[in-house]
Design a protein around this motif. Structure first.
Motif, PDB file in Angstrom:
ATOM      1  N   PHE A 210      -0.262   4.858  -0.962  1.00  0.00           N
ATOM      2  CA  PHE A 210      -1.030   5.604   0.020  1.00  0.00           C
ATOM      3  C   PHE A 210      -0.181   5.980   1.234  1.00  0.00           C
TER       4      PHE A 210
ATOM      5  N   LEU B 147       0.821  -1.218   0.000  1.00  0.00           N
ATOM      6  CA  LEU B 147       0.000   0.000   0.000  1.00  0.00           C
ATOM      7  C   LEU B 147       0.854   1.267   0.000  1.00  0.00           C
TER       8      LEU B 147
ATOM      9  N   SER C 159       2.908   5.703  -7.199  1.00  0.00           N
ATOM     10  CA  SER C 159       2.952   4.614  -6.220  1.00  0.00           C
ATOM     11  C   SER C 159       4.228   3.789  -6.361  1.00  0.00           C
TER      12      SER C 159
ATOM     13  N   THR D  66       0.912  10.120  -5.539  1.00  0.00           N
ATOM     14  CA  THR D  66       0.170   9.038  -6.186  1.00  0.00           C
ATOM     15  C   THR D  66      -1.121   9.555  -6.800  1.00  0.00           C
TER      16      THR D  66
ATOM     17  N   LEU E 163       1.081   9.969  -0.728  1.00  0.00           N
ATOM     18  CA  LEU E 163      -0.326   9.924  -1.095  1.00  0.00           C
ATOM     19  C   LEU E 163      -0.653  10.982  -2.143  1.00  0.00           C
TER      20      LEU E 163
END
Length: 112
Positions: free
Chosen positions: A59, A56, A87, A79, A76
């Motif tokens: 994020f 992840l 990411s 992305t 975040l």
């Protein structure tokens, strides 16, 4: 032994590096990395942080886990602005956390 990282200050006392940047009139002061002067090991795991960051990372979840909210928010935003391409930063960051470890928000090294 610790390595010193240079920063420029305009104060009179000299520390660690004791070099002077004559062209700017500033003294070059250096300081050790945070993990050398803060005691103990973090309660956060580098394996958990690395896996969260790989899965992840777009994020910034791994960075939020270790308390580095500034970098987590930045990951975040990057992305979202790049429509997911940013990411990749989180993925690579997760691999680096697994390989090199890291420090938590208090400057303590992550436990293995």
């Amino acid at each position: 032994m610790g390595q010193c990282s240079p920063i420029i200050v305009r104060s009179a006392p000299w520390r660690c590096g004791q070099q002077e940047c004559r062209s700017l009139g500033f003294r070059l002061m250096t300081y050790p990395p945070p993990y050398q002067y803060s005691g103990g090991v973090s309660d956060k795991s580098k394996v958990v942080a690395g896996i969260l960051q790989i899965v992840l990372g777009g994020f910034g979840v791994g960075r939020f886990y270790i308390g580095d909210t500034k970098t987590g928010v930045l990951q975040l935003v990057v992305t979202l602005v790049t429509c997911g391409i940013g990411s990749l930063w989180g993925f690579i960051d997760g691999i680096l956390i697994l390989i090199n470890g890291g420090v938590d928000a208090q400057g303590r090294p992550l436990r293995d």
